[in-house]
Design a protein around this motif. Structure first.
Motif, PDB file in Angstrom:
ATOM      1  N   UNK A 121       0.811  -1.242  -0.030  1.00 32.47           N
ATOM      2  CA  UNK A 121       0.023   0.159  -0.079  1.00 32.47           C
ATOM      3  C   UNK A 121       0.864   1.219   0.080  1.00 32.47           C
ATOM      4  N   UNK A 122       0.402   2.404  -0.549  1.00 29.98           N
ATOM      5  CA  UNK A 122       0.880   3.627  -0.448  1.00 29.98           C
ATOM      6  C   UNK A 122      -0.013   4.538   0.189  1.00 29.98           C
ATOM      7  N   UNK A 123       0.371   5.181   1.257  1.00 29.90           N
ATOM      8  CA  UNK A 123      -0.698   5.971   2.025  1.00 29.90           C
ATOM      9  C   UNK A 123      -1.147   7.211   1.388  1.00 29.90           C
ATOM     10  N   UNK A 124      -2.166   7.960   1.900  1.00 31.48           N
ATOM     11  CA  UNK A 124      -3.073   9.136   1.614  1.00 31.48           C
ATOM     12  C   UNK A 124      -1.853  10.014   1.348  1.00 31.48           C
ATOM     13  N   UNK A 125      -1.728  10.986   0.582  1.00 30.73           N
ATOM     14  CA  UNK A 125      -1.045  12.361   0.341  1.00 30.73           C
ATOM     15  C   UNK A 125       0.514  11.801   0.359  1.00 30.73           C
ATOM     16  N   UNK A 126       0.876  10.719   0.055  1.00 26.44           N
ATOM     17  CA  UNK A 126       2.172  10.230  -0.072  1.00 26.44           C
ATOM     18  C   UNK A 126       3.115  11.292  -1.010  1.00 26.44           C
ATOM     19  N   UNK A 127       2.401  11.719  -2.072  1.00 23.28           N
ATOM     20  CA  UNK A 127       3.250  12.170  -3.052  1.00 23.28           C
ATOM     21  C   UNK A 127       2.850  13.818  -3.255  1.00 23.28           C
ATOM     22  N   UNK A 128       2.044  14.063  -2.340  1.00 20.52           N
ATOM     23  CA  UNK A 128       1.413  15.331  -2.124  1.00 20.52           C
ATOM     24  C   UNK A 128       2.226  16.341  -1.276  1.00 20.52           C
ATOM     25  N   UNK A 136      19.125  15.095  -0.654  1.00 23.80           N
ATOM     26  CA  UNK A 136      17.956  14.619  -0.933  1.00 23.80           C
ATOM     27  C   UNK A 136      16.853  15.749  -0.273  1.00 23.80           C
ATOM     28  N   UNK A 137      15.567  15.457  -1.015  1.00 20.28           N
ATOM     29  CA  UNK A 137      14.506  16.699  -0.718  1.00 20.28           C
ATOM     30  C   UNK A 137      13.094  15.608  -0.630  1.00 20.28           C
ATOM     31  N   UNK A 138      12.031  16.133  -0.042  1.00 24.31           N
ATOM     32  CA  UNK A 138      10.863  15.621  -0.187  1.00 24.31           C
ATOM     33  C   UNK A 138      10.306  15.249  -1.499  1.00 24.31           C
ATOM     34  N   UNK A 139      10.063  14.217  -1.944  1.00 25.89           N
ATOM     35  CA  UNK A 139       9.634  13.823  -3.502  1.00 25.89           C
ATOM     36  C   UNK A 139       7.987  13.860  -3.341  1.00 25.89           C
ATOM     37  N   UNK A 140       7.579  15.082  -3.728  1.00 24.30           N
ATOM     38  CA  UNK A 140       6.056  15.314  -3.472  1.00 24.30           C
ATOM     39  C   UNK A 140       5.887  16.775  -4.338  1.00 24.30           C
ATOM     40  N   UNK A 188      -3.876   5.395  -1.387  1.00 19.18           N
ATOM     41  CA  UNK A 188      -4.536   6.402  -0.526  1.00 19.18           C
ATOM     42  C   UNK A 188      -5.050   7.661  -1.097  1.00 19.18           C
ATOM     43  N   UNK A 189      -6.129   8.229  -0.450  1.00 19.98           N
ATOM     44  CA  UNK A 189      -6.762   9.595  -0.983  1.00 19.98           C
ATOM     45  C   UNK A 189      -5.815  10.441  -1.396  1.00 19.98           C
ATOM     46  N   UNK A 190      -6.171  11.212  -2.229  1.00 20.20           N
ATOM     47  CA  UNK A 190      -5.258  12.676  -2.725  1.00 20.20           C
ATOM     48  C   UNK A 190      -3.681  12.049  -2.769  1.00 20.20           C
ATOM     49  N   UNK A 191      -3.224  11.008  -2.974  1.00 21.84           N
ATOM     50  CA  UNK A 191      -1.818  10.840  -3.214  1.00 21.84           C
ATOM     51  C   UNK A 191      -1.092  11.497  -4.010  1.00 21.84           C
ATOM     52  N   UNK A 194      -7.810   5.499  -3.723  1.00 22.61           N
ATOM     53  CA  UNK A 194      -8.461   6.448  -3.053  1.00 22.61           C
ATOM     54  C   UNK A 194      -9.049   7.696  -3.837  1.00 22.61           C
ATOM     55  N   UNK A 195     -10.002   8.116  -3.130  1.00 20.56           N
ATOM     56  CA  UNK A 195     -10.810   9.427  -3.927  1.00 20.56           C
ATOM     57  C   UNK A 195      -9.695  10.549  -3.981  1.00 20.56           C
ATOM     58  N   UNK A 196     -10.022  11.266  -5.233  1.00 18.61           N
ATOM     59  CA  UNK A 196      -9.216  12.578  -5.251  1.00 18.61           C
ATOM     60  C   UNK A 196      -7.828  12.354  -5.430  1.00 18.61           C
ATOM     61  N   UNK A 197      -7.532  11.068  -5.669  1.00 24.42           N
ATOM     62  CA  UNK A 197      -6.191  10.496  -6.130  1.00 24.42           C
ATOM     63  C   UNK A 197      -5.184  11.558  -7.152  1.00 24.42           C
ATOM     64  N   UNK A 198      -6.091  11.949  -8.032  1.00 23.51           N
ATOM     65  CA  UNK A 198      -5.379  12.722  -9.107  1.00 23.51           C
ATOM     66  C   UNK A 198      -5.842  14.234  -9.294  1.00 23.51           C
ATOM     67  N   UNK A 199      -6.196  14.625  -8.331  1.00 24.91           N
ATOM     68  CA  UNK A 199      -6.643  16.176  -8.285  1.00 24.91           C
ATOM     69  C   UNK A 199      -5.577  16.919  -8.694  1.00 24.91           C
ATOM     70  N   UNK A 200      -5.604  17.957  -9.635  1.00 24.48           N
ATOM     71  CA  UNK A 200      -4.478  18.737  -9.843  1.00 24.48           C
ATOM     72  C   UNK A 200      -3.397  18.212 -10.856  1.00 24.48           C
ATOM     73  N   UNK A 201      -3.584  16.789 -11.255  1.00 24.61           N
ATOM     74  CA  UNK A 201      -2.747  16.335 -12.332  1.00 24.61           C
ATOM     75  C   UNK A 201      -3.128  16.554 -13.763  1.00 24.61           C
TER      76      UNK A 201
END
Length: 349
Positions: free
Chosen positions: A37-44, A69-73, A90-93, A113-120
């Motif tokens: 699994x990959x959690x909600x907001x992981x790449x946001x 290194x930096x946060x990959x989001x 997850x949601x909004x990932x 999850x819901x909204x996973x690709x919002x803004x993509x």
């Protein structure tokens, strides 16, 4: 790469990724623990607060990146690759990942999850490995996106080889165990055009109605129980031909003919008819964009016309496209050799 994760029901759930570069390859395992699994907001980068109850894992190359290194989001990622072990995200990932262009996953990813690709808005490519059949979550992903999406399916199947029938194919486990088997891959590339909705007001009647633009919504309905219906997909071409720009039609047609899984004879004929009818304009565009491969496809399909081929060779030479000009002149000589004393004619695309 440094990964934050938690253990959930005996499996690993990715929470955050840190590293360099714009491509994130999620590992299949963290140590001996499978990543499922990959959690909600992981790449946001819109996450309100960071998780505290997490474990950390660093890949072997991570020590070389530690100082950079930096946060990959958010806008720092352009491509994400999920292994076949990942079953849910997850949601909004990917919320706010405005530079995300490519996503790779398998049919074992069944929960989004819901909204996973919002803004993509720049996501353009889906690479999907079909390991267990024809069903996938592609329909759910396409349903969240309005823009053109190019989907490549990598269909896995087992090719059975024995002395009686070297062409026999089967996915039955018992049959596989009885004969020597090799894993094969078939590629299918498809275009799902863009679409958008517009609210139009009928002022005298004081009502609003929704007007749809583009055929993307129609193509997104070509799934039945998460499985693509190729027949229905191909039947929509008559609608696409009337509404979509030439570059979209060109990719759609050439890909369906080059990767013809599920392509009926009737559908193939329709695509060939389109290429024949628009051959001059299509060839001119292929020359300008250096698509020698597709010029070759026209030869394979036997669609060349003498006047178009001769004019194309001249046009390629005039444009300084030496490779295209050479190919076209060779095809001209091969397919339509000039007869001695034949009268010269001038053609235009």
């Amino acid at each position: 790469m440094r990964i934050q994760y938690r253990i959930r029901d005996g499996y690993a759930e990715i929470v955050r990724c840190f590293g360099t570069g714009e491509t994130v390859v999620v590992p299949e395992k963290i140590g001996e623990i499978t990543v499922r699994a990959v959690a909600a907001y992981t790449f946001s980068d819109k996450k309100s607060s960071e998780d505290q109850d997490v474990l950390e894992y660093r890949t072997e190359d991570g020590f070389l990146e530690e100082d950079r290194e930096q946060l990959l989001a958010g806008e720092k990622i352009a491509e994400v690759v999920f292994p076949e072990t990942v079953q849910e995200i997850g949601n909004y990932i990917f919320y706010g990942c405005r530079k995300l262009k490519k996503l790779t996953f398998s049919d074992r990813l069944y929960r989004i999850g819901s909204g996973a690709f919002t803004g993509c808005g720049k996501l353009r490519e889906l690479n999907v490995f079909l390991m267990d059949g024809e069903k996938s979550c592609v329909k759910e992903i396409l349903g969240e996106l309005w823009q053109r999406i190019d989907v490549t399916f990598y269909r896995k199947y087992v090719k059975i080889v024995d002395q009686q029938d070297v062409n026999l194919q089967s996915t039955d486990p018992q049959t596989v165990n009885q004969r020597s088997a090799d894993r094969e891959t078939e590629v299918v590339k498809l275009v799902f055009p863009e679409h958008y909705e517009e609210a139009v007001e009928n002022t005298p009647a004081r009502i609003l109605f929704t007007q749809h633009h583009g055929t993307g919504n129609n193509y997104r309905q070509c799934f039945y129980s998460r499985e693509l219906d190729y027949r229905k997909y191909d039947e929509l071409f008559v609608l696409a031909e009337a509404q979509e720009p030439r570059d979209v039609l060109e990719d759609l047609v050439f890909w369906r003919m080059e990767y013809p899984h599920g392509l009926s004879k009737r559908a193939r004929k329709n695509y060939e008819t389109y290429l024949s009818g628009q051959l001059g304009q299509i060839v001119e565009h292929l020359i300008k964009t250096d698509r020698i491969d597709r010029l070759g496809q026209i030869s394979v399909y036997g669609l060349w016309k003498e006047d178009v081929l001769e004019a194309a060779a001249v046009s390629a030479a005039d444009l300084g496209k030496a490779e295209a000009a050479g190919f076209l002149m060779n095809e001209r000589q091969r397919l339509f050799p000039k007869k001695t004393g034949a009268k010269k004619r001038k053609f235009e695309l």
